[in-house]
Every structure is written in C-alpha cells, then in structure tokens.
Write a protein that holds these residues in place. Sequence first.
Motif, PDB file in Angstrom:
ATOM      1  N   SER A 225     107.624 -29.782 -53.135  1.00  0.00           N
ATOM      2  CA  SER A 225     106.755 -29.422 -54.256  1.00  0.00           C
ATOM      3  C   SER A 225     107.186 -28.062 -54.784  1.00  0.00           C
ATOM      4  O   SER A 225     106.890 -27.028 -54.189  1.00  0.00           O
TER       5      SER A 225
ATOM      6  N   HIS B 153      97.225 -27.568 -59.345  1.00  0.00           N
ATOM      7  CA  HIS B 153      96.836 -28.611 -58.394  1.00  0.00           C
ATOM      8  C   HIS B 153      97.926 -29.672 -58.264  1.00  0.00           C
ATOM      9  O   HIS B 153      98.710 -29.881 -59.176  1.00  0.00           O
ATOM     10  N   GLU B 154      97.935 -30.311 -57.112  1.00  0.00           N
ATOM     11  CA  GLU B 154      98.843 -31.438 -56.906  1.00  0.00           C
ATOM     12  C   GLU B 154      98.360 -32.619 -57.743  1.00  0.00           C
ATOM     13  O   GLU B 154      97.152 -32.895 -57.817  1.00  0.00           O
ATOM     14  N   LYS B 155      99.285 -33.318 -58.381  1.00  0.00           N
ATOM     15  CA  LYS B 155      98.913 -34.397 -59.291  1.00  0.00           C
ATOM     16  C   LYS B 155      98.191 -35.535 -58.592  1.00  0.00           C
ATOM     17  O   LYS B 155      97.186 -36.041 -59.069  1.00  0.00           O
ATOM     18  N   GLU B 156      98.710 -35.973 -57.454  1.00  0.00           N
ATOM     19  CA  GLU B 156      98.158 -37.155 -56.802  1.00  0.00           C
ATOM     20  C   GLU B 156      96.845 -36.869 -56.082  1.00  0.00           C
ATOM     21  O   GLU B 156      95.872 -37.605 -56.222  1.00  0.00           O
TER      22      GLU B 156
ATOM     23  N   GLY C 234      95.056 -33.846 -56.173  1.00  0.00           N
ATOM     24  CA  GLY C 234      94.150 -32.928 -56.847  1.00  0.00           C
ATOM     25  C   GLY C 234      93.893 -31.652 -56.053  1.00  0.00           C
ATOM     26  O   GLY C 234      93.106 -30.802 -56.475  1.00  0.00           O
TER      27      GLY C 234
END
Length: 241
Positions: free
Chosen positions: A36, A179-182, A184
């Motif tokens: 990431s 935030h992380e897309k998958e 959140g």
Amino acid sequence: MVDQSLKIFATKLPREWTDEQVREYFSAQAAVLEVSVFKDGGKSLGCAYIKFQSKTEAEEVIKNLSKEVISNKKIKLRWADGEAERLKIDRAPLPKPARSKYIQYTSSDGRPYYYNTETGLTQWEEPIEMAQPIKTPSAPQGPPGCNLFLFHLPIEWNEQDLIKYFSPFGNVISARIMHEKESGRSKGFGFISYDSKISAVNAVKMMNGYQVLGKRLKVEIKKGEYLPEYVLYPSYQPNPL
C-alpha cells in the motif's frame, strides 16, 4: 490469533515507484502479501506499507534492506505501528456523564488544556465527555504554504478529531484522513489545510511530536510548499502540564 507483526513501514522510496514496483523490489527478499503506497492526488509520497507471510521473513527484510541506497537515498524500514488497533472491533460510544469533572483552561499560547477536579491532573487531550460534534470543512486545500502533511495518526481518529486538535491554531478549511479502499480503515496519515501560513507554521511548531493515544504525531508543511517564515519561530515547550 492473528499475528500483528507481519507488516513493515518503508520510507525514502523513489516517488516514481508504483505499487507493483514496490512489490517487485521487496519480493526479491520474501513473499509479499500486500503493498500500500501512500499517495496524494495520485502521486506517491515515497512511503508504503508492505505485508509479508511471516514475522521471520519481515525481520529478514528489515535486516537486509535497511541500508540499501536507491536513487541516492537510503531507504528506512521499521515495524508498522498500530496493527493491533487496526483490527479492533468498533467500540461502542462512551456515555457522557451528567456533570463533567473537567475544567477547561487556556495556555499562554492560546492552546486549550483540561484540569481533572477529581485527580488534580491536567491533560492536552479533550475529554470524551466534553467533545462536541464538529462540522468537517470541505474545501480541497489552502494556498501554498498553508497545507500540512500529517503522519502517525491514531487509527481511531476521523476528520472531526483532526479539526478538534488543529483548529486552535487557525481557521481550518480542509481536513482529510486517507483510508483503504476495500476496508475503509484509516491508513494513519492525512492532511490539514489553513487559510493562513502563520496558522500552518504554529500547527507544525506545536503539534509535531505531540503524543496522543500512544502515537507521536509527525506534522510538516506539504512537500514543495517551502515556507521561509518557519525558521523565525522558536521551538515550542509546553508548560501547563
């Protein structure tokens, strides 16, 4: 039980590297499960989280690559903090007591702090029972020199928490946590924008290194927005506590 010691944090990476290039580089040492790269506006910030299959593999990567030099920069590797907090189940909101035991005061530089009438102790963090809902500004960013990069944010924080802690230094026109897309989940970094350079300078001076919820915040002027006024301000040493 999930092993929390599988992810490392890498800085000083080439900013032109994509997620796949980062994965390829670290895969030469061990099997990479997840990458990431931290980005702002689609551009890499030169840092990333890398997750491995085992703690042993992650330890070997830190040992073998911590002194590697890429594009004239020595990359830095360390264990990612807050992994246990990332996997916690959402906590139920704490009930507010009918009567607060805290009294708010203001330091000589205009920063609020709180006195506990029961314990006789003071603290910088606003007590949960005194917190009020804050409307999050929606402007994208401020003028050059007014935008801050924030790292090592508590996983529990949202944009309202950013406003609460950074509004004492000036008018906040934008607050973002990435935030992380998958999932959140918070990535632990974000941005604050003011309408004044002086406000941005004071926020860096007073909040860089500030400890909250087990984290030590890193606050700096956004890259490329050189602010010469910064050197005119002396180091800040809080004295109310």
